[in-house]
Design a protein around this motif. Structure first.
Motif, PDB file in Angstrom:
ATOM      1  N   MET A  19       0.902  -1.116   0.089  1.00 60.67           N
ATOM      2  CA  MET A  19      -0.051  -0.148   0.233  1.00 60.67           C
ATOM      3  C   MET A  19       1.125   0.990  -0.416  1.00 60.67           C
ATOM      4  O   MET A  19       0.685   2.132  -0.591  1.00 60.67           O
ATOM      5  CB  MET A  19      -0.836  -0.090   1.414  1.00 60.67           C
ATOM      6  CG  MET A  19      -1.871   0.966   1.178  1.00 60.67           C
ATOM      7  SD  MET A  19      -2.932   0.974   2.871  1.00 60.67           S
ATOM      8  CE  MET A  19      -1.154   1.904   3.758  1.00 60.67           C
ATOM      9  N   ASN A  20       2.175   1.035   1.136  1.00 52.35           N
ATOM     10  CA  ASN A  20       2.822   2.361   0.813  1.00 52.35           C
ATOM     11  C   ASN A  20       3.486   2.340  -0.639  1.00 52.35           C
ATOM     12  O   ASN A  20       4.324   3.486  -0.456  1.00 52.35           O
ATOM     13  CB  ASN A  20       3.953   2.077   1.747  1.00 52.35           C
ATOM     14  CG  ASN A  20       4.222   3.341   2.311  1.00 52.35           C
ATOM     15  OD1 ASN A  20       3.442   4.246   2.042  1.00 52.35           O
ATOM     16  ND2 ASN A  20       5.582   3.467   2.961  1.00 52.35           N
ATOM     17  N   GLU A  21       3.700   1.584  -1.168  1.00 49.58           N
ATOM     18  CA  GLU A  21       4.244   1.585  -2.830  1.00 49.58           C
ATOM     19  C   GLU A  21       3.208   2.311  -3.568  1.00 49.58           C
ATOM     20  O   GLU A  21       2.397   1.415  -4.141  1.00 49.58           O
ATOM     21  CB  GLU A  21       5.359  -0.061  -2.770  1.00 49.58           C
ATOM     22  CG  GLU A  21       6.568   0.043  -4.470  1.00 49.58           C
ATOM     23  CD  GLU A  21       6.398  -1.782  -4.592  1.00 49.58           C
ATOM     24  OE1 GLU A  21       7.241  -1.503  -5.744  1.00 49.58           O
ATOM     25  OE2 GLU A  21       6.150  -2.096  -3.647  1.00 49.58           O
ATOM     26  N   GLU A  22       4.229   3.320  -4.288  1.00 47.55           N
ATOM     27  CA  GLU A  22       3.761   3.819  -5.991  1.00 47.55           C
ATOM     28  C   GLU A  22       3.816   2.841  -7.193  1.00 47.55           C
ATOM     29  O   GLU A  22       4.885   2.597  -7.182  1.00 47.55           O
ATOM     30  CB  GLU A  22       4.524   5.556  -5.660  1.00 47.55           C
ATOM     31  CG  GLU A  22       4.327   6.196  -4.941  1.00 47.55           C
ATOM     32  CD  GLU A  22       5.172   7.821  -4.593  1.00 47.55           C
ATOM     33  OE1 GLU A  22       5.206   7.400  -5.794  1.00 47.55           O
ATOM     34  OE2 GLU A  22       4.269   8.874  -4.370  1.00 47.55           O
ATOM     35  N   LEU A  23       2.163   2.871  -7.315  1.00 44.22           N
ATOM     36  CA  LEU A  23       2.720   2.539  -9.146  1.00 44.22           C
ATOM     37  C   LEU A  23       3.843   2.538 -10.092  1.00 44.22           C
ATOM     38  O   LEU A  23       4.015   2.045 -10.153  1.00 44.22           O
ATOM     39  CB  LEU A  23       1.184   2.918  -9.419  1.00 44.22           C
ATOM     40  CG  LEU A  23       1.224   2.116 -10.809  1.00 44.22           C
ATOM     41  CD1 LEU A  23       1.072   0.583 -10.468  1.00 44.22           C
ATOM     42  CD2 LEU A  23      -0.407   2.410 -11.207  1.00 44.22           C
ATOM     43  N   TYR A  24       3.743   4.310  -9.592  1.00 44.08           N
ATOM     44  CA  TYR A  24       4.710   4.945 -10.424  1.00 44.08           C
ATOM     45  C   TYR A  24       5.169   5.741  -9.415  1.00 44.08           C
ATOM     46  O   TYR A  24       4.753   6.488  -9.125  1.00 44.08           O
ATOM     47  CB  TYR A  24       4.693   4.663 -11.729  1.00 44.08           C
ATOM     48  CG  TYR A  24       3.328   5.797 -12.122  1.00 44.08           C
ATOM     49  CD1 TYR A  24       3.811   7.282 -12.019  1.00 44.08           C
ATOM     50  CD2 TYR A  24       1.949   5.050 -12.307  1.00 44.08           C
ATOM     51  CE1 TYR A  24       2.185   7.806 -12.575  1.00 44.08           C
ATOM     52  CE2 TYR A  24       1.224   5.374 -12.333  1.00 44.08           C
ATOM     53  CZ  TYR A  24       1.228   7.577 -12.603  1.00 44.08           C
ATOM     54  OH  TYR A  24      -0.157   8.280 -13.006  1.00 44.08           O
ATOM     55  N   GLU A  25       6.315   6.807  -9.665  1.00 37.02           N
ATOM     56  CA  GLU A  25       6.517   7.912  -9.000  1.00 37.02           C
ATOM     57  C   GLU A  25       5.641   8.510 -10.009  1.00 37.02           C
ATOM     58  O   GLU A  25       5.241   9.778 -10.570  1.00 37.02           O
ATOM     59  CB  GLU A  25       7.596   8.137  -9.637  1.00 37.02           C
ATOM     60  CG  GLU A  25       8.348   9.727  -8.497  1.00 37.02           C
ATOM     61  CD  GLU A  25       9.972  10.330  -9.130  1.00 37.02           C
ATOM     62  OE1 GLU A  25      10.529  10.849  -8.986  1.00 37.02           O
ATOM     63  OE2 GLU A  25      10.221   9.292  -9.898  1.00 37.02           O
ATOM     64  N   GLY A  26       5.273   9.582  -8.855  1.00 41.73           N
ATOM     65  CA  GLY A  26       4.121  10.478  -8.464  1.00 41.73           C
ATOM     66  C   GLY A  26       2.620  10.241  -8.850  1.00 41.73           C
ATOM     67  O   GLY A  26       1.847  10.743  -9.245  1.00 41.73           O
ATOM     68  N   ARG A  79       2.050  -3.083 -18.826  1.00 40.95           N
ATOM     69  CA  ARG A  79       3.526  -3.282 -18.970  1.00 40.95           C
ATOM     70  C   ARG A  79       4.301  -2.997 -20.160  1.00 40.95           C
ATOM     71  O   ARG A  79       5.534  -2.848 -19.995  1.00 40.95           O
ATOM     72  CB  ARG A  79       4.140  -4.842 -18.483  1.00 40.95           C
ATOM     73  CG  ARG A  79       3.429  -5.220 -17.059  1.00 40.95           C
ATOM     74  CD  ARG A  79       3.584  -6.629 -16.878  1.00 40.95           C
ATOM     75  NE  ARG A  79       5.269  -7.035 -17.019  1.00 40.95           N
ATOM     76  CZ  ARG A  79       6.035  -6.383 -16.156  1.00 40.95           C
ATOM     77  NH1 ARG A  79       5.905  -5.837 -15.285  1.00 40.95           N
ATOM     78  NH2 ARG A  79       7.340  -6.705 -16.243  1.00 40.95           N
ATOM     79  N   GLU A  80       3.284  -3.307 -21.501  1.00 46.72           N
ATOM     80  CA  GLU A  80       4.416  -2.608 -22.367  1.00 46.72           C
ATOM     81  C   GLU A  80       4.125  -0.650 -22.510  1.00 46.72           C
ATOM     82  O   GLU A  80       5.008  -0.459 -23.372  1.00 46.72           O
ATOM     83  CB  GLU A  80       3.992  -3.155 -23.693  1.00 46.72           C
ATOM     84  CG  GLU A  80       4.025  -4.981 -23.862  1.00 46.72           C
ATOM     85  CD  GLU A  80       3.731  -5.355 -24.998  1.00 46.72           C
ATOM     86  OE1 GLU A  80       2.958  -4.464 -26.178  1.00 46.72           O
ATOM     87  OE2 GLU A  80       3.854  -7.088 -25.431  1.00 46.72           O
ATOM     88  N   MET A  81       2.847  -0.809 -22.463  1.00 49.34           N
ATOM     89  CA  MET A  81       3.032   0.455 -21.841  1.00 49.34           C
ATOM     90  C   MET A  81       2.874   1.416 -21.649  1.00 49.34           C
ATOM     91  O   MET A  81       3.504   2.982 -21.953  1.00 49.34           O
ATOM     92  CB  MET A  81       0.764   0.917 -22.551  1.00 49.34           C
ATOM     93  CG  MET A  81       0.661   1.938 -23.328  1.00 49.34           C
ATOM     94  SD  MET A  81      -1.030   2.290 -23.396  1.00 49.34           S
ATOM     95  CE  MET A  81      -1.649   2.138 -24.325  1.00 49.34           C
ATOM     96  N   PHE A  82       3.006   1.683 -20.263  1.00 51.44           N
ATOM     97  CA  PHE A  82       3.482   1.976 -19.181  1.00 51.44           C
ATOM     98  C   PHE A  82       4.752   0.973 -18.356  1.00 51.44           C
ATOM     99  O   PHE A  82       4.861   0.322 -17.211  1.00 51.44           O
ATOM    100  CB  PHE A  82       2.859   2.444 -18.547  1.00 51.44           C
ATOM    101  CG  PHE A  82       1.398   3.058 -18.794  1.00 51.44           C
ATOM    102  CD1 PHE A  82       1.119   3.927 -18.727  1.00 51.44           C
ATOM    103  CD2 PHE A  82      -0.110   2.011 -18.789  1.00 51.44           C
ATOM    104  CE1 PHE A  82       0.303   4.984 -19.528  1.00 51.44           C
ATOM    105  CE2 PHE A  82      -1.046   2.397 -19.224  1.00 51.44           C
ATOM    106  CZ  PHE A  82      -0.530   4.156 -19.631  1.00 51.44           C
ATOM    107  N   PRO A  83       5.971   1.022 -19.045  1.00 51.74           N
ATOM    108  CA  PRO A  83       6.907   0.370 -18.205  1.00 51.74           C
ATOM    109  C   PRO A  83       7.413   0.790 -16.866  1.00 51.74           C
ATOM    110  O   PRO A  83       7.941  -0.101 -16.214  1.00 51.74           O
ATOM    111  CB  PRO A  83       8.224   0.488 -19.871  1.00 51.74           C
ATOM    112  CG  PRO A  83       7.586   1.669 -20.734  1.00 51.74           C
ATOM    113  CD  PRO A  83       6.290   1.668 -20.027  1.00 51.74           C
ATOM    114  N   PHE A  84       7.409   1.743 -16.434  1.00 47.89           N
ATOM    115  CA  PHE A  84       7.451   2.439 -15.617  1.00 47.89           C
ATOM    116  C   PHE A  84       7.230   1.968 -14.255  1.00 47.89           C
ATOM    117  O   PHE A  84       7.562   2.148 -12.777  1.00 47.89           O
ATOM    118  CB  PHE A  84       8.061   4.214 -15.763  1.00 47.89           C
ATOM    119  CG  PHE A  84       7.050   4.416 -16.473  1.00 47.89           C
ATOM    120  CD1 PHE A  84       6.165   4.841 -15.864  1.00 47.89           C
ATOM    121  CD2 PHE A  84       6.166   5.270 -17.423  1.00 47.89           C
ATOM    122  CE1 PHE A  84       4.639   5.959 -15.831  1.00 47.89           C
ATOM    123  CE2 PHE A  84       5.612   5.783 -18.114  1.00 47.89           C
ATOM    124  CZ  PHE A  84       4.508   6.198 -17.302  1.00 47.89           C
TER     125      PHE A  84
END
Length: 601
Positions: free
Chosen positions: A130-137, A171-176
């Motif tokens: 829950m504390n881990e962001e899906l991606y930065e920001g 995952r291909e569209m949003f590799p980050f």
């Protein structure tokens, strides 16, 4: 770890006290955070709920977590604490809160070798997700993204393969982004939230379940059928490389344990209050608005006052019927879901689909019929345990209590009524209430039974009782039959032997019943009638210690009464082609009965 109140974290993310201190020095506090409701300070009770007293002059809503994941985790793992603080003030969670690290340490006390129990470890792992962001920001955490997307999968009925393909595309569209690789990976991530289901293998002929003491059997001890598909031997199949292949069972029951689902209703702050609505907020003015207003409910309470003394004890109804999961396909297949309804909730909530508790899914291809008792065994075992009680946490009263539950009745159509009750709803004695006193007549032209004894419920001097030609050609002087109570049924069935399984039904009984049903000599039949023979089995519900005392054990569902009865009446009145019951056969039966001469052909 505590929630960080800096401008960037916004009381959403957990950090150690040292990291929080550093964030506050560098970024500063959230503007307007003066009531520290996330850190132990309670809001004043007189504050209006429509005004935000803590952040009156800021756009604080942009910092608040939209998905309410923290509350969901606390409800799921019973991690609620007294007051408004995130954790009790005398407890901290160390920064390395993984399965092997130091976890719970009282302030001033060290416990370096102590590890969390299994439930606590699951909670902390999910807390980290829950504390881990899906991606930065991102405003979504990895956990909230997985739960939200998996919820859409369930609502949309996506297959596991299609869901995996969607994840691969994302995952291909949003590799980050930290997106799981497959459907199975996502299931592994969220499975610790609980509410699992059990897969229980069953005999293809519905003779037995492979559970309990018989869990490790390889074949049915009743019919001898193998537990596995394409298995003629006890050897385990292997592939070309010699690797062991996993056997595939012939038939699998999906069972959803009831106890944790009922416990969660009281562990969640969103539902706990509604579970006592029938006692605290229901209007008791004699009108029938809710099952709690019914005679059956009140009779149960008077019979078991200890159960009725705590309004948190749960009353349940059970509904079951078959359907074809392949929809418009012509495939003949019957899957039977068994659903439980918690009647403690108010009527506008308890009959919502979200309030139903799926108890089990009985697979096809054919319906279980009278062998449905085999599949109900796990549920009956839990209901017995719930009658004694299980310890449950009440989040509203902040206490543990002994939760009990009782099954009041079943709801089903007429064929399923026979499967659940054990009484045959076909033939001369089809009425389960009148039983052997059912008044029926075989129609030789229509080739069916007609049940015409309904005048017995009229007042003794009612004019319909004496009108022969408008009814069945006789005058009616009998009173209404007495309904058989549960204790009488148990006495009748004490010596009955019933063998479960599709291969174990003697054809002689069926032939005898059919010839008896179509017999014209009713007087001789009544002399030879043994009411115990009319029962197909002793229902498994009688294993519940209170079932024989329920005055209303089985109900017919409203939909079939509304649709079938009304459709037949309207179809006959309007003479709808294919729907009308007025035909040559029915008119010839009127001739045989010597009634309604104006309708004779």
């Amino acid at each position: 770890m505590i929630l960080c109140p800096c401008k960037k974290c916004g009381n959403i993310y957990w950090h150690s006290r040292e990291v929080v201190y550093e964030h506050l020095v560098v970024d500063g506090f959230i503007r307007g955070y003066k009531k520290w409701i996330f850190h132990g300070e309670c809001t004043s009770s007189g504050t209006s709920s429509t005004i935000n007293p803590t952040y009156p002059d800021t756009n604080y809503h942009q910092y608040v977590r939209q998905d309410d994941m923290e509350d969901m985790l606390r409800d799921a793992f019973n991690m609620r604490c007294h007051g408004e603080q995130s954790f009790p003030p005398d407890f901290i969670i160390s920064e390395d809160c993984n399965i092997t690290g130091n976890v719970f340490c009282e302030t001033g006390t060290s416990a370096p070798n102590e590890e969390p129990n299994e439930e606590a470890a699951k909670f902390y792992n999910l807390l980290n997700e829950m504390n881990e962001e899906l991606y930065e920001g991102s405003k979504y955490s990895k956990l909230s993204f997985c739960i939200r997307l998996f919820h859409l999968k369930c609502l949309g009925g996506w297959t596991g393969n299609s869901f995996t393909m969607l994840l691969e595309f994302l995952r291909e569209m949003f590799p980050f982004a930290k997106i799981p690789q497959s459907c199975q990976d996502m299931k592994r991530l969220i499975k610790d939230l609980g509410l699992r289901y059990d897969k229980i293998h069953s005999c293809p002929n519905d003779c037995m379940l492979y559970w309990g003491d018989q869990k490790n059997q390889q074949s049915c001890h009743v019919c001898g059928k193998s537990r596995w598909m394409n298995s003629n031997t006890e050897d385990v199949n292997t592939d070309e490389g010699g690797a062991q292949l996993r056997k595939k069972p012939v038939k699998v029951l999906r069972y959803f344990p009831l106890i944790p689902r009922l416990q969660r209703l009281f562990m969640s702050s969103k539902t706990a209050e509604s579970m006592t609505w029938h006692n605290d907020q229901r209007t008791d003015d004699g009108l029938l608005r809710h099952p709690a207003d019914s005679l059956a409910w009140k009779s149960f309470d008077s019979k078991f006052p200890s159960f009725a003394s705590d309004p948190r004890n749960v009353r349940l109804g059970l509904a079951a019927d078959g359907f074809n999961p392949f929809k418009i396909m012509s495939t003949s297949y019957s899957t039977w879901p068994v659903v439980l309804v918690p009647y403690n909730l108010p009527p506008w909530i308890c009959m919502k689909q979200s309030s139903f508790i799926l108890s089990m899914i009985i697979p096809g291809e054919k319906g279980p019929g009278n062998d449905i008792d085999i599949y109900l065994q796990p549920l009956i075992k839990e209901l017995k345990q719930l009658w004694s009680g299980v310890e449950t946490y009440d989040v509203l009263r902040k206490e543990n209590f002994n939760l009990r539950a009782a099954l009041l009745w079943t709801i089903n159509d007429f064929p399923a009524y026979a499967n659940l009750s054990g009484w045959s709803t076909k033939g001369r004695y089809a009425c389960p209430c009148c039983a052997a006193q059912t008044c029926s007549k075989w129609l030789y032209n229509g080739k069916k039974f007609s049940y015409m004894g309904h005048r017995r419920w009229l007042d003794a001097n009612h004019k319909f009782r004496f009108q022969r030609t408008l009814f069945d050609g006789t005058e009616e002087y009998r009173g209404a039959p007495e309904q058989t109570v549960g204790s009488e049924i148990l006495f009748m069935l004490k010596d009955i032997n019933f063998s479960y399984g599709k291969m174990n039904q003697p054809p002689i009984t069926q032939t005898r019943r059919r010839s008896r049903d179509e017999s014209d000599d009713e007087s001789d039949e009544e002399d030879d009638l043994n009411e115990a023979e009319l029962w197909k089995k002793r229902s498994i519900f009688f294993e519940l210690p209170y079932w024989e005392h329920n005055i209303l054990r089985h109900n017919l569902d409203v939909m079939h009464i509304e649709k079938n009865v009304c459709e037949n009446i309207i179809g006959t009145i309007l003479n709808v082609d294919g729907k009308s019951k007025d035909n040559l056969q029915s008119r010839l039966d009127l001739v045989d009965m010597r009634i309604r001469r104006d309708l004779h052909p």
